[in-house]
Design a protein around this motif. Structure first.
Motif, PDB file in Angstrom:
ATOM      1  N   ILE A  94       5.434  65.216  24.862  1.00  0.00           N
ATOM      2  CA  ILE A  94       4.112  64.188  24.756  1.00  0.00           C
ATOM      3  C   ILE A  94       3.544  64.678  26.018  1.00  0.00           C
ATOM      4  O   ILE A  94       3.645  64.619  27.357  1.00  0.00           O
ATOM      5  CB  ILE A  94       4.647  62.819  24.839  1.00  0.00           C
ATOM      6  CG1 ILE A  94       5.518  62.600  23.874  1.00  0.00           C
ATOM      7  CG2 ILE A  94       3.338  62.063  24.830  1.00  0.00           C
ATOM      8  CD1 ILE A  94       5.074  62.762  22.258  1.00  0.00           C
ATOM      9  N   HIS A  95       2.140  65.218  25.782  1.00  0.00           N
ATOM     10  CA  HIS A  95       1.271  65.645  26.948  1.00  0.00           C
ATOM     11  C   HIS A  95       0.257  64.690  27.407  1.00  0.00           C
ATOM     12  O   HIS A  95      -0.128  64.816  28.556  1.00  0.00           O
ATOM     13  CB  HIS A  95       0.359  67.001  26.611  1.00  0.00           C
ATOM     14  CG  HIS A  95       1.109  68.230  26.158  1.00  0.00           C
ATOM     15  ND1 HIS A  95       1.042  69.050  26.817  1.00  0.00           N
ATOM     16  CD2 HIS A  95       1.874  68.543  24.728  1.00  0.00           C
ATOM     17  CE1 HIS A  95       1.952  70.255  26.150  1.00  0.00           C
ATOM     18  NE2 HIS A  95       2.431  69.687  24.925  1.00  0.00           N
ATOM     19  N   ASN A  96       0.040  63.421  26.638  1.00  0.00           N
ATOM     20  CA  ASN A  96      -0.879  62.532  27.118  1.00  0.00           C
ATOM     21  C   ASN A  96       0.166  61.137  27.026  1.00  0.00           C
ATOM     22  O   ASN A  96      -0.403  60.316  25.994  1.00  0.00           O
ATOM     23  CB  ASN A  96      -2.061  62.296  26.473  1.00  0.00           C
ATOM     24  CG  ASN A  96      -2.946  63.900  26.393  1.00  0.00           C
ATOM     25  OD1 ASN A  96      -2.293  64.921  25.797  1.00  0.00           O
ATOM     26  ND2 ASN A  96      -3.751  64.021  27.313  1.00  0.00           N
ATOM     27  N   PRO A  97       0.921  60.851  27.642  1.00  0.00           N
ATOM     28  CA  PRO A  97       1.805  59.804  27.588  1.00  0.00           C
ATOM     29  C   PRO A  97       1.091  58.408  27.427  1.00  0.00           C
ATOM     30  O   PRO A  97       1.473  57.320  26.815  1.00  0.00           O
ATOM     31  CB  PRO A  97       2.792  59.707  28.947  1.00  0.00           C
ATOM     32  CG  PRO A  97       2.003  60.583  29.827  1.00  0.00           C
ATOM     33  CD  PRO A  97       1.312  61.580  28.980  1.00  0.00           C
ATOM     34  N   GLU A  98      -0.221  58.255  28.210  1.00  0.00           N
ATOM     35  CA  GLU A  98      -1.010  56.889  28.134  1.00  0.00           C
ATOM     36  C   GLU A  98      -1.328  56.940  26.638  1.00  0.00           C
ATOM     37  O   GLU A  98      -1.637  55.611  26.375  1.00  0.00           O
ATOM     38  CB  GLU A  98      -2.112  57.016  29.195  1.00  0.00           C
ATOM     39  CG  GLU A  98      -3.104  57.977  28.899  1.00  0.00           C
ATOM     40  CD  GLU A  98      -2.811  59.372  29.223  1.00  0.00           C
ATOM     41  OE1 GLU A  98      -3.761  60.307  29.003  1.00  0.00           O
ATOM     42  OE2 GLU A  98      -1.578  59.916  29.616  1.00  0.00           O
ATOM     43  N   MET A  99      -1.581  57.893  26.028  1.00  0.00           N
ATOM     44  CA  MET A  99      -2.195  57.752  24.475  1.00  0.00           C
ATOM     45  C   MET A  99      -1.048  57.556  23.823  1.00  0.00           C
ATOM     46  O   MET A  99      -1.297  57.080  22.315  1.00  0.00           O
ATOM     47  CB  MET A  99      -3.082  59.071  24.387  1.00  0.00           C
ATOM     48  CG  MET A  99      -4.250  59.152  25.047  1.00  0.00           C
ATOM     49  SD  MET A  99      -5.212  60.756  24.548  1.00  0.00           S
ATOM     50  CE  MET A  99      -6.723  60.586  25.503  1.00  0.00           C
ATOM     51  N   ALA A 100       0.078  58.143  23.987  1.00  0.00           N
ATOM     52  CA  ALA A 100       1.332  57.843  23.065  1.00  0.00           C
ATOM     53  C   ALA A 100       2.430  57.381  23.615  1.00  0.00           C
ATOM     54  O   ALA A 100       3.233  58.026  24.041  1.00  0.00           O
ATOM     55  CB  ALA A 100       1.559  59.329  22.510  1.00  0.00           C
ATOM     56  N   PRO A 101       2.420  56.013  23.957  1.00  0.00           N
ATOM     57  CA  PRO A 101       3.634  55.349  24.558  1.00  0.00           C
ATOM     58  C   PRO A 101       4.848  55.456  24.160  1.00  0.00           C
ATOM     59  O   PRO A 101       6.030  55.607  24.755  1.00  0.00           O
ATOM     60  CB  PRO A 101       3.183  53.892  24.768  1.00  0.00           C
ATOM     61  CG  PRO A 101       1.872  53.878  24.561  1.00  0.00           C
ATOM     62  CD  PRO A 101       1.289  55.205  23.761  1.00  0.00           C
ATOM     63  N   ARG A 102       4.894  55.708  23.012  1.00  0.00           N
ATOM     64  CA  ARG A 102       6.245  55.813  22.112  1.00  0.00           C
ATOM     65  C   ARG A 102       6.253  56.835  20.930  1.00  0.00           C
ATOM     66  O   ARG A 102       5.238  56.838  20.115  1.00  0.00           O
ATOM     67  CB  ARG A 102       6.585  54.390  21.887  1.00  0.00           C
ATOM     68  CG  ARG A 102       8.372  54.723  21.186  1.00  0.00           C
ATOM     69  CD  ARG A 102       8.972  53.293  20.895  1.00  0.00           C
ATOM     70  NE  ARG A 102      10.280  53.451  20.639  1.00  0.00           N
ATOM     71  CZ  ARG A 102      11.238  52.612  20.349  1.00  0.00           C
ATOM     72  NH1 ARG A 102      10.803  51.173  20.228  1.00  0.00           N
ATOM     73  NH2 ARG A 102      12.598  52.857  19.943  1.00  0.00           N
ATOM     74  N   TYR A 103       6.952  57.761  20.821  1.00  0.00           N
ATOM     75  CA  TYR A 103       7.004  58.562  19.594  1.00  0.00           C
ATOM     76  C   TYR A 103       8.359  58.939  19.350  1.00  0.00           C
ATOM     77  O   TYR A 103       9.157  59.482  20.194  1.00  0.00           O
ATOM     78  CB  TYR A 103       6.183  59.719  20.043  1.00  0.00           C
ATOM     79  CG  TYR A 103       5.857  60.752  19.002  1.00  0.00           C
ATOM     80  CD1 TYR A 103       4.537  60.794  18.442  1.00  0.00           C
ATOM     81  CD2 TYR A 103       6.873  61.803  18.609  1.00  0.00           C
ATOM     82  CE1 TYR A 103       4.494  61.668  17.307  1.00  0.00           C
ATOM     83  CE2 TYR A 103       6.578  62.517  17.467  1.00  0.00           C
ATOM     84  CZ  TYR A 103       5.275  62.460  16.955  1.00  0.00           C
ATOM     85  OH  TYR A 103       5.032  63.250  15.940  1.00  0.00           O
ATOM     86  N   CYS A 104       8.893  58.653  18.024  1.00  0.00           N
ATOM     87  CA  CYS A 104      10.091  59.078  17.378  1.00  0.00           C
ATOM     88  C   CYS A 104       9.602  60.006  16.169  1.00  0.00           C
ATOM     89  O   CYS A 104       8.903  59.898  15.598  1.00  0.00           O
ATOM     90  CB  CYS A 104      10.591  57.923  16.737  1.00  0.00           C
ATOM     91  SG  CYS A 104      10.909  56.501  18.033  1.00  0.00           S
ATOM     92  N   GLY A 105      10.755  61.081  16.364  1.00  0.00           N
ATOM     93  CA  GLY A 105      10.712  61.792  14.988  1.00  0.00           C
ATOM     94  C   GLY A 105      12.158  62.583  14.817  1.00  0.00           C
ATOM     95  O   GLY A 105      13.170  62.571  15.511  1.00  0.00           O
ATOM     96  N   VAL A 106      12.286  62.526  13.511  1.00  0.00           N
ATOM     97  CA  VAL A 106      13.672  63.012  13.069  1.00  0.00           C
ATOM     98  C   VAL A 106      13.266  64.228  11.738  1.00  0.00           C
ATOM     99  O   VAL A 106      12.211  64.107  11.135  1.00  0.00           O
ATOM    100  CB  VAL A 106      14.353  61.994  12.621  1.00  0.00           C
ATOM    101  CG1 VAL A 106      13.847  61.485  11.126  1.00  0.00           C
ATOM    102  CG2 VAL A 106      15.997  62.278  12.091  1.00  0.00           C
ATOM    103  N   THR A 107      14.379  65.138  11.574  1.00  0.00           N
ATOM    104  CA  THR A 107      14.160  66.294  10.454  1.00  0.00           C
ATOM    105  C   THR A 107      15.142  65.824   9.638  1.00  0.00           C
ATOM    106  O   THR A 107      16.305  65.541   9.719  1.00  0.00           O
ATOM    107  CB  THR A 107      14.618  67.419  11.129  1.00  0.00           C
ATOM    108  OG1 THR A 107      13.697  67.617  12.397  1.00  0.00           O
ATOM    109  CG2 THR A 107      14.087  68.491  10.347  1.00  0.00           C
TER     110      THR A 107
END
Length: 808
Positions: free
Chosen positions: A221-234
């Motif tokens: 995450i390069h811009n944490p203020e724009m993406a406060p939470r991010y989840c991902g799975v494969t």
């Protein structure tokens, strides 16, 4: 927003009818604007039963038809004429009995009746897939399982669903209700208040587990203020196919077209829980990494709708090592989505900054289900839960193995919000005393935690997903809507105050003039104050640096506040002309907005538009087009109605009017009017002349307040009229004649009017003829011929001397 009744009942086993449920939701603030029936198959296969073909013989009078006898399981077999090439004895088939309603490909109903086909009676119809709405095939009749019993309703054999769909007019503040789960939460609170306790059933994700860690895709995450939470799975080893009927029916009920099992699951979870998801083809992610960041302005990106877009430097993007894959929270890219050949998935579940998503969506003119939710604020604490829910559904319907741990970026938790609620404030705002137990019960049903209770109030913790509840008043509103507005008692006494207002209040003068214009055949318009910045280039009077620009415009066409009422009025003229309404008379009271160096300023105006004929076509009078002098009469009548007279007329020089004048009072310019230039009209596709007047309403009202009306007795002595037919140079204006006349005679001369203008044959070149009338009256005595002749001779001499006029 559409909410399925059947889907809602998966969360809460409500026993009320759809109508009663809709009434309760409306009382809770989720206004149900309509309830529509949904049938996964039109008609729900009512009247369609299983039949057994006992005999099948060739029709005696038609080579392509067959006469069958069919056992319907209710006694004597019936005869049915069938044209399908594949019908044969011994088959189990769907039969539409007499009286059954079927629907054609356009959805129009038609009824099965007893009939004779080429001389043979037919008591029903053996159906094909497309005739029942179960498929597209019309190559022959449907042949059913041979084990079926004749007479079995066909609806029992297929996954037919009857549902009711609520159309909810969701207000922007109710972000928590943008899902079936959110609506069920409200419904649970409402039922509990009415003494009906229901359990809220949430989907379990306890069976989620990681099968391997063979395909982890790291997230940065390069811009944490724009993406406060991010989840991902494969997930690997998936098989893309058509979704099962139950899933298709859920989506179709709320107006979503099914695509494939994976995409349908992401849509299903979004409408179920309110958490948008996005599925990427993991094998198309270059460099095996995900970067959430902004890109330089002007970067090209092709979205799923195959439109190449130019990115803004503040657009948050989901990127791999080389290229952008999706606009975060708004729209996916054409090169990274799920296709029929996809075998591996990267599933994204995130909480993006609502302001970031809203600005990006507006910049690109996109309004998706995902952006609708993100820009209003979703629950940041169900991000991982929703992801697990989607993964389990994908494994159930598309197979596959979880090939990585869930990558959950959540460095700064979004905390619940504290509020202190005082009992006195509750009773003051509601106007009725509610018991503490009732208040605590309602708050608990809304998942608002009561931390402590004192004599004066309660300390509360508001869940993070309730983005609209931040103040004490907001909590009281929540209590009131669940308690029920209809349950509030009203007193018999009504208190009202009467405000003192003077004669010259703006609204009174506005209503006075509006009534006058309506009486003259005008229609009032109300245009949007937001307009297109392209209008700034149509006049030098409009300065781009003075434009008030919107920070979050609805669209580029509505991104600035208007500096003139002209262009919104011309849009109304153009709209009506395009609909064959060519005789137009409009007026509008509205404001203009300016960003001056000393600060922003609003000015109120009255605009008048005239185009085409003055009145409707009638046999009693010839059509007369609205012209400059007609507009001048309307403008003058407005000012005179407000007691403003003795106006000075001056020519107007600007790039709006091809010819125009202004009226001023004591050096204060009150109104400009004239004929709008054809160059401007061309921009609005207007081909006929348009007359326009622009009143500075603030100055008109102020001037009117300072006028003193004088009342004089009607004269007892008659008026005398004399006319001159004057030959004049073309450049001479009537205003000059008017001024000379009143300078010549101030007391007895009452009116000067121009009643005819002639230019053309039999006149010297460069000359024109004015027919002018003069009204004379003495307020104290009757005029004699000698007095009249003396005044007229003097008028003639002054006109000849000062204007070179000649009597014709």
């Amino acid at each position: 927003m559409k909410i399925s009744y059947n889907w809602l009942r998966q969360f809460i086993k409500v026993s009320r009818s759809p109508k009663e449920t809709g009434e309760l939701l409306t009382d809770l603030g989720l206004e149900v604007e309509g309830i529509q029936e949904f049938q996964s198959v039109k008609g729900s296969l009512r009247g369609i039963i299983v039949g057994e073909v006992l005999t099948c013989e060739r029709h005696p009078n038609a080579d392509r038809l067959k006469v069958t006898t069919v056992n319907l399981g209710n006694g004597e077999p019936v005869q049915i004429v069938c044209g399908a090439p594949n019908v044969a004895a011994g088959q189990k088939v769907p039969v539409a009995t007499v009286g059954t309603t079927l629907y054609d490909e356009k959805g129009s109903p038609w009824e099965i009746k007893k009939s004779k086909i080429r001389g043979e009676s037919s008591h029903g119809m053996i159906c094909a897939e497309d005739e029942l709405g179960l498929g597209q095939s019309h190559e022959g009749i449907m042949v059913l399982d041979s084990d079926l019993t004749p007479g079995t309703p066909a609806a029992d054999l297929f996954e037919i669903e009857d549902d009711h769909v609520f159309e909810i007019g969701l207000t922007p503040n109710r972000a928590d209700a943008m899902s079936h789960w959110g609506v069920a939460r409200d419904l649970k609170a409402g039922l509990q208040q009415q003494g009906e306790n229901q359990e809220l059933i949430t989907p379990s994700v306890s069976s989620f587990h990681v099968d391997s860690r063979s395909k982890r895709i790291p997230v940065k995450i390069h811009n944490p203020e724009m993406a406060p939470r991010y989840c991902g799975v494969t997930i690997t080893g998936v098989e893309i196919a058509e979704s099962p009927k139950w899933l298709q029916n859920r989506l179709k009920a709320i107006g979503i077209t099914p695509k494939n099992n994976v995409v349908d699951i992401t849509n299903y979870v979004m409408h179920e829980l309110g958490q948008p998801l996005h599925a990427f083809d993991a094998d198309r992610i270059t460099g095996n990494e995900i970067n959430v960041k902004t890109l330089p302005a002007g970067t090209k990106f092709t979205s799923l709708d195959d439109v190449e877009r130019e990115l803004h430097e503040e657009d948050l993007m989901i990127c791999d090592a080389e290229k952008p894959l999706a606009i975060a929270g708004v729209f996916g890219g054409i090169g990274s989505g799920v296709t029929s050949g996809t075998k591996s998935l990267f599933i994204e579940s995130a909480y993006f900054n609502p302001v970031t998503v809203r600005k990006t969506a507006k910049r690109h003119g996109l309004n998706t289900d995902a952006s609708f939710r993100y820009e209003r604020g979703i629950d940041p604490n169900i991000t991982e839960y929703a992801l697990k829910r989607a993964v389990l559904l994908i494994q159930e319907l598309a197979g596959g193995s979880v090939a990585s741990d869930i990558d959950d970026y959540y460095p700064k938790k979004i905390e619940d919000f504290p509020v202190f609620l005082t009992f006195d404030k509750i009773n003051t705002l509601i106007g009725q005393n509610l018991s503490k137990e009732t208040i605590k019960s309602i708050l608990a049903s809304l998942e608002i935690r009561v931390n402590n209770v004192t004599e004066t109030g309660m300390g509360l913790t508001i869940p993070a997903y309730r983005v609209d509840v931040k103040r004490e008043a907001d909590v009281i509103e929540e209590i009131l809507r669940v308690y029920g507005y209809n349950n509030i008692e009203f007193g018999e006494k009504i208190n009202a105050s009467v405000a003192n207002s003077g004669r010259f209040e703006d609204y009174k003068i506005q209503n006075l003039i509006a009534g006058q214009l309506v009486g003259q055949g005008f229609f009032e318009t109300m245009a949007n104050s937001l307009t297109s910045p392209a209008h700034l280039g149509l006049s030098e009077n409009l300065k781009e640096e003075q434009a008030v620009k919107m920070l979050n415009p609805l669209s580029q066409e509505l991104s600035v506040l208007r500096q003139s009422l002209l262009f919104s009025g011309l849009e109304a003229v153009s709209y009506n002309l395009n609909r064959k309404r060519s005789d137009l008379k409009f007026f509008e009271f509205g404001k203009t907005y300016h960003n001056y160096s000393g600060g922003r300023q609003e000015n109120k105006h009255l605009s008048i538009f005239i185009s085409g004929n003055r009145s409707r076509e009638a046999w009693t009078a010839a059509n007369k087009p609205g012209d400059f002098f007609y507009l001048k009469g309307v403008v003058t009548s407005v000012l005179e109605r407000l007691g403003i007279r003795n106006l000075k007329t001056s020519p107007v020089k600007n790039d709006i009017f091809s010819e125009g004048v202004s009226l001023s009072f004591n050096k204060t310019r009150l109104v400009e009017f004239g004929v709008v230039k054809k160059k401007i009209l061309k921009n609005f596709d207007i081909g006929q002349e348009v007359l326009y007047a622009d009143f500075n309403w603030d100055l008109v009202v102020e001037t009117s307040r300072n006028q003193q009306n004088k009342f004089t007795e009607i004269s007892k002595f008659q008026s005398v009229r004399r006319d001159f037919a004057l030959l004049l140079e073309n450049e001479v204006k009537f205003e000059e004649i008017y001024d000379i006349a009143f300078r010549t005679e101030k007391d007895i001369l009452k009116e000067v009017n121009l009643f005819d203008v002639y230019e053309g044959a039999n006149l010297p070149q460069g000359k024109k003829s004015y027919a002018v009338s003069f009204i004379l009256r003495d307020e104290k005595k009757t005029l004699t011929d000698k007095q009249i002749d003396k005044i007229m001779n003097k008028l003639q001499q002054n006109l000849e001397k000062q204007l070179g006029a000649e009597l014709r």
